[in-house]
Motif scaffolding. Structure first.
Motif, mmCIF file in Angstrom:
data_model
loop_
_atom_site.group_PDB
_atom_site.id
_atom_site.type_symbol
_atom_site.label_atom_id
_atom_site.label_comp_id
_atom_site.label_asym_id
_atom_site.label_seq_id
_atom_site.Cartn_x
_atom_site.Cartn_y
_atom_site.Cartn_z
ATOM 1 N N MET A 102 -35.795 2.483 -39.754
ATOM 2 C CA MET A 102 -34.750 2.907 -40.819
ATOM 3 C C MET A 102 -34.117 1.444 -41.342
ATOM 4 O O MET A 102 -33.559 0.749 -40.482
ATOM 5 N N SER A 103 -33.766 1.585 -42.391
ATOM 6 C CA SER A 103 -33.031 0.326 -42.981
ATOM 7 C C SER A 103 -31.579 0.618 -43.102
ATOM 8 O O SER A 103 -31.090 1.749 -42.609
ATOM 9 N N GLU A 104 -30.662 -0.363 -43.043
ATOM 10 C CA GLU A 104 -29.309 -0.029 -42.695
ATOM 11 C C GLU A 104 -28.866 0.818 -43.741
ATOM 12 O O GLU A 104 -27.608 1.419 -43.506
ATOM 13 N N ASN A 105 -29.278 0.593 -45.057
ATOM 14 C CA ASN A 105 -28.746 1.600 -46.299
ATOM 15 C C ASN A 105 -29.011 3.026 -46.316
ATOM 16 O O ASN A 105 -28.875 3.725 -47.144
ATOM 17 N N ALA A 106 -30.211 3.161 -45.350
ATOM 18 C CA ALA A 106 -30.876 4.681 -45.537
ATOM 19 C C ALA A 106 -30.055 5.401 -44.817
ATOM 20 O O ALA A 106 -29.279 5.118 -43.711
ATOM 21 N N PRO A 107 -29.954 6.802 -45.377
ATOM 22 C CA PRO A 107 -29.100 7.841 -44.668
ATOM 23 C C PRO A 107 -29.461 8.172 -43.461
ATOM 24 O O PRO A 107 -30.718 8.080 -43.371
ATOM 25 N N PRO A 108 -28.796 8.148 -42.269
ATOM 26 C CA PRO A 108 -29.493 8.718 -41.134
ATOM 27 C C PRO A 108 -30.306 9.993 -41.240
ATOM 28 O O PRO A 108 -30.016 11.045 -42.239
ATOM 29 N N CYS A 109 -31.266 10.107 -40.539
ATOM 30 C CA CYS A 109 -32.328 11.273 -40.559
ATOM 31 C C CYS A 109 -31.850 11.982 -39.292
ATOM 32 O O CYS A 109 -31.575 11.831 -38.239
ATOM 33 N N TRP A 110 -31.627 13.462 -39.771
ATOM 34 C CA TRP A 110 -31.182 14.189 -38.692
ATOM 35 C C TRP A 110 -32.284 14.925 -38.151
ATOM 36 O O TRP A 110 -33.381 15.381 -38.640
ATOM 37 N N VAL A 111 -32.399 15.249 -36.717
ATOM 38 C CA VAL A 111 -33.545 15.623 -36.079
ATOM 39 C C VAL A 111 -32.950 16.929 -35.039
ATOM 40 O O VAL A 111 -32.179 16.884 -34.301
ATOM 41 N N LEU A 112 -33.902 17.857 -35.385
ATOM 42 C CA LEU A 112 -33.420 18.883 -34.680
ATOM 43 C C LEU A 112 -34.861 18.967 -33.384
ATOM 44 O O LEU A 112 -35.944 18.592 -33.713
ATOM 45 N N TYR A 113 -34.094 19.205 -32.038
ATOM 46 C CA TYR A 113 -34.994 19.029 -31.066
ATOM 47 C C TYR A 113 -35.004 19.925 -30.204
ATOM 48 O O TYR A 113 -33.987 20.750 -29.965
ATOM 49 N N LEU A 114 -36.228 20.201 -29.263
ATOM 50 C CA LEU A 114 -36.283 21.267 -28.193
ATOM 51 C C LEU A 114 -36.552 20.660 -26.947
ATOM 52 O O LEU A 114 -37.553 19.793 -26.978
ATOM 53 N N LEU A 115 -35.812 20.762 -26.078
ATOM 54 C CA LEU A 115 -35.956 20.142 -24.762
ATOM 55 C C LEU A 115 -36.443 21.404 -23.772
ATOM 56 O O LEU A 115 -35.813 22.469 -23.789
ATOM 57 N N GLU A 116 -37.287 20.863 -22.689
ATOM 58 C CA GLU A 116 -38.057 21.749 -21.629
ATOM 59 C C GLU A 116 -36.744 21.456 -20.704
ATOM 60 O O GLU A 116 -36.690 20.232 -20.261
ATOM 61 N N CYS A 117 -35.959 22.472 -19.995
ATOM 62 C CA CYS A 117 -35.146 22.273 -18.970
ATOM 63 C C CYS A 117 -35.681 22.674 -17.801
ATOM 64 O O CYS A 117 -36.363 23.701 -17.674
ATOM 65 N N GLN A 118 -34.939 22.185 -16.387
ATOM 66 C CA GLN A 118 -35.224 22.869 -15.177
ATOM 67 C C GLN A 118 -34.471 24.116 -15.100
ATOM 68 O O GLN A 118 -33.361 24.011 -15.201
#
Length: 89
Positions: free
Chosen positions: A1-17
């Protein structure tokens, strides 16, 4: 990702204990998944993951902006477990 590119937002799914041998799922959004996962591991990421430590990232989906990622997060959090997994396929 370049410094001028807007951040990409990530939706994430975690497996938890879970409390017993079963695992649970946690859904969140971030612009830096590696940093956020490490926060969860350290017990500073979210109240839920303090008592249900994350085991691994199960899935991600990228979004162009925070609003879209937040809307998707709200939808996924309301889904039953099998539908959460299917959402990311």
């Amino acid at each position: 990702m370049s410094e001028n590119a807007p951040p990409c937002w990530v939706l994430y799914l975690l497996e938890c204990q879970g409390a017993d041998t079963a695992t649970t799922l946690y859904t969140g959004i971030t612009t830096d998944l590696e940093r956020r996962f490490n926060e969860h591991l350290a017990g500073v990421g979210a109240r839920y993951t303090r008592s249900h430590p994350p085991l691994r990232v199960l899935a991600i989906r990228e979004f162009a902006d925070r609003a879209d990622a937040s809307r998707a997060e709200a939808v996924v959090k309301k889904l039953p477990r099998h539908s959460k997994l299917a959402y990311f396929v």
